[in-house]
Each structure stands twice: as structure tokens, then as C-alpha cells.
Write a protein that holds these residues in place. Structure first.
Motif, short mmCIF file in Angstrom:
data_model
loop_
_atom_site.label_atom_id
_atom_site.label_comp_id
_atom_site.label_asym_id
_atom_site.label_seq_id
_atom_site.Cartn_x
_atom_site.Cartn_y
_atom_site.Cartn_z
N GLY A 155 0.82 -1.21 0.00
CA GLY A 155 0.00 0.00 0.00
C GLY A 155 0.85 1.26 0.00
O GLY A 155 0.55 2.22 -0.71
N GLY A 156 1.93 1.24 0.79
CA GLY A 156 2.85 2.39 0.76
C GLY A 156 3.49 2.56 -0.59
O GLY A 156 3.69 3.69 -1.06
N GLY A 157 3.83 1.45 -1.23
CA GLY A 157 4.41 1.53 -2.58
C GLY A 157 3.42 2.10 -3.59
O GLY A 157 3.80 2.86 -4.48
N MET A 158 2.13 1.74 -3.43
CA MET A 158 1.12 2.29 -4.33
C MET A 158 0.98 3.80 -4.14
O MET A 158 0.80 4.55 -5.10
CB MET A 158 -0.23 1.61 -4.08
N LEU A 159 1.08 4.26 -2.87
CA LEU A 159 1.01 5.70 -2.63
C LEU A 159 2.21 6.42 -3.24
O LEU A 159 2.07 7.51 -3.82
CB LEU A 159 0.95 5.97 -1.12
N GLU A 160 3.40 5.82 -3.12
CA GLU A 160 4.58 6.41 -3.75
C GLU A 160 4.43 6.46 -5.26
O GLU A 160 4.82 7.45 -5.90
CB GLU A 160 5.82 5.62 -3.37
N LEU A 161 3.86 5.39 -5.82
CA LEU A 161 3.66 5.37 -7.27
C LEU A 161 2.68 6.45 -7.70
O LEU A 161 2.89 7.15 -8.70
CB LEU A 161 3.16 3.99 -7.70
N ALA A 162 1.60 6.61 -6.94
CA ALA A 162 0.63 7.66 -7.27
C ALA A 162 1.26 9.03 -7.18
O ALA A 162 1.03 9.90 -8.04
CB ALA A 162 -0.58 7.56 -6.34
N LEU A 163 2.09 9.25 -6.14
CA LEU A 163 2.76 10.54 -6.00
C LEU A 163 3.75 10.77 -7.14
O LEU A 163 3.87 11.89 -7.65
CB LEU A 163 3.47 10.61 -4.66
N SER A 164 4.46 9.73 -7.54
CA SER A 164 5.41 9.88 -8.64
C SER A 164 4.69 10.22 -9.95
O SER A 164 5.21 10.98 -10.77
CB SER A 164 6.24 8.61 -8.81
#
Length: 358
Positions: A155-164
């Protein structure tokens, strides 16, 4: 007094720089991926800007929206399918606990050496199903906790991906200004060698991107061929999933279950073929093609590229796939410059004067 004032200004500037890095640290991963994504697709950005009569903001908006559709939609679809599969697994476990195991497949007893033992184990679990599930329940809880922790990281990785994907818009729109700022900064630090190191870093990142995408495409095509020959249903979809999982360097998560499915269907010959094809062809091409594509066109030795790729992944995770070769390339070039400056040039030996014939 002047020197003391200059020293104080330098200390304040260093403190300000440290504070800025501290503030930006939580977003380092998202900034890194946004920069890599923008750099890898910058030729598309330039072409789209020309097509839109130089409107870089509109081009950045369209390209960012395209990335969101290309990346976010498949991830959402994959997440929904994983949730459905987890629900079905829970229902299956409940039915097995209540009703017991179904009749064993006919091919289980025919397996050489271990067939009778597996058949006996099957009947033992079927007869003592309740006690068996009570025994493994603590382990199921541990596995559940492990999956919960992994889900939080995902989930944290998905948030980082969305931010990127949001930050990549600003890299697209302000890319030329950022490039000019970095060039000026490096020129102030290292002088005339700034252009050389910028080209070195840009070329290394571009070759890594080409290597990763080229290897993923090759593995997807080879996987599709193997699935088609073995008669696995949904070969095209599995090939596309292999392309996605190749970025995570885990294609066995695709061809492995397909091989197990062939064994379950009793197609042992095709299962052996797909297992060998997956191990030595699909997964093996990653160890050959990726280092070749990354080192192609550069002046780095192949061993430096290999150490950069695999060592970077071990040290930094998937981000190290780009950081490792880039760091080693810059270090290799710096050492080369230092050696060339320190080692004196050896003048070519002059030819001995010819003896005049008496």
C-alpha cells in the motif's frame, strides 16, 4: 573578519541544505521514480510538444494522464482480482474444514516413488481434517500477519507510485529549466567536465531503461511462445503479466503456477517442457540480455555493469537497478580522470640515429 563571515555563511548554507534534504527525504523514492519516468519518455514529450505547437503544459498533462491510465488502471484491476482470489481461498479453506478433501486425482497414485506416500497423506488429512486445521491454525495466523505487513508495504508503494505519477507532470513541464539548473550547478562544482558527467549519467540511465524494457519485452514474447506451445489457456494475458512481473524480476510467479496447472491436468510432458523453458529461457534471458543492453554503447566493462545491476538491487532494492550502474559509471569515470592526471605521460622512444656508412 572577512574570512570568518564567509565561513559563517558556508555553515549556514550547509545547514540550510541539510534541512532541505531532511524535508525532501520522505519523497525521495517518488521523486526518483518520477525523474526516471520523465527521462525515459522525454523523446515522446518532445515529439508531443512539437505536435501541439510548443505547448509544453498541455503535452505534459496529456502524457501524465496517459501514464495514469497505463499504470494505475492495471494496478487497480490486479488489486481487485487479488481480493477476489483471497476471498475464494478463504471459502475453499472453510469448505475443506467442514466437508473434507475431495477424492484424490487418479494421477496421484501413479507418481513414481512418492505416489503411495502422497495418497496415504491425502486420506490421512481427509480423515483428520478438523484436527489438521486446528494444528496449522497458529501457522495460518502467522502467515496472515506476514501478509498484512506485506500488504501495508505494498500500500505504501502504491502511494509512492501515485505521487510519482503526479510529480512526473512537473518534470515534464519544467524539464528544460531543471536541466539548465543542474548543468549550472555541476559547472560551478567541477568546471568543464560537467558536460561529460551529465552525458555519462544520462547515457547510463537511458541504457538501463532500454535494458529493463527490452528484457521485459523479450521475456514476455518468450513466455507467450512457451504458453502457446504448452497449450496453457490465456497465453496472451499471461505473456502481458510476465512483462509486468519482469520489472520486479520475478517471472517465475507467472510460468511457475502455469507449470503446476499442467501437472494438475496430468500433462506431465508439457509441464516438464514449460518448466525447462521457464527456467532456462524465460528467466535465463534476464541474466544475458539485460547486462548486454545496459553495457551496449557505453565504455563500461561488462563486469562493472553486472556488479552495478545486481549489487544495486541488493543494496537499494528495485531502485538500485538504476542507481547501481549509474554510481559505478560515475565512480569509474572519476577514477579514470584521476589516474590520467596523476600518471605522467610516457613519451614515445625516439629512434636511434642511423649510423652513417663509412
Amino acid at each position: 573578519m572577512l574570512n570568518n563571515d564567509r565561513l559563517l555563511v558556508q555553515i549556514l548554507l550547509l545547514a540550510l541544505l541539510g534541512a532541505c534534504l531532511w524535508v525532501m527525504a520522505p519523497f525521495a523514492s517518488a521523486l526518483f521514480w518520477a525523474a526516471v519516468l520523465a527521462f525515459a519518455s522525454w523523446p515522446v514529450m518532445r515529439w508531443l510538444t512539437r505536435q501541439l505547437n510548443g505547448n509544453s503544459t498541455l503535452a505534459a498533462t496529456l502524457l501524465t494522464f496517459g501514464w495514469m491510465v497505463l499504470v494505475a488502471v492495471p494496478l487497480i484491476w490486479l488489486g481487485l482480482n487479488i481480493a477476489d482470489q483471497i476471498r475464494e481461498v478463504n471459502i475453499l479453506l472453510h469448505n475443506l474444514q467442514v466437508e473434507g478433501l475431495p477424492d484424490p486425482p487418479g494421477w496421484l497414485e501413479e507418481l513414481p516413488l512418492i505416489g503411495d506416500s502422497l495418497l496415504e497423506l491425502w486420506y490421512t488429512v481427509d480423515e483428520q481434517g478438523t484436527a489438521f486445521f486446528a494444528t496449522i491454525r497458529p501457522y495460518i495466523g502467522q502467515v496472515g500477519n506476514w501478509l498484512l505487513m506485506r500488504s501495508a508495504r505494498i500500500g505504501g508503494g502504491m502511494l509512492e507510485l501515485a505521487l510519482s505519477l503526479v510529480l512526473v507532470f512537473f518534470f515534464y513541464r519544467d524539464g528544460p529549466k531543471l536541466a539548465a539548473f543542474v548543468h549550472s550547478l555541476l559547472h560551478r562544482l567541477i568546471g568543464g567536465r560537467a558536460d561529460h558527467y551529465l552525458e555519462l549519467v544520462a547515457g547510463t540511465v537511458q541504457r538501463v531503461v532500454n535494458g529493463v524494457i527490452g528484457t521485459a519485452a523479450a521475456q514476455a514474447i518468450l513466455a507467450y511462445i512457451g504458453f502457446s506451445i504448452a497449450g496453457v489457456p490465456g497465453a496472451l494475458l499471461l505473456g502481458l503479466m510476465t512483462f509486468a512481473f519482469s520489472f520486479l524480476m520475478v517471472p517465475p510467479l507467472i510460468w511457475g503456477p502455469a507449470t503446476a496447472w499442467l501437472v494438475w491436468q496430468g500433462q506431465y510432458g508439457m509441464a516438464v517442457f514449460l518448466g525447462i523453458w521457464g527456467m532456462f529461457i524465460i528467466s535465463g534471458v534476464d541474466n544475458v540480455l539485460k547486462p548486454y543492453l545496459i553495457s551496449r554503447g557505453g565504455n563500461l566493462p561488462l563486469v562493472v555493469v553486472l556488479l552495478g545491476v545486481f549489487g544495486g538491487v541488493l543494496a537499494f532494492g528495485f531502485m538500485g537497478l538504476f542507481l547501481g550502474p549509474t554510481l559505478l559509471a560515475v565512480a569509474y569515470s572519476l577514477l579514470g580522470d584521476w589516474v590520467r592526471k596523476e600518471v605522467p605521460q610516457i613519451s614515445a622512444p625516439t629512434s636511434a640515429p642511423e649510423k652513417h656508412a663509412e
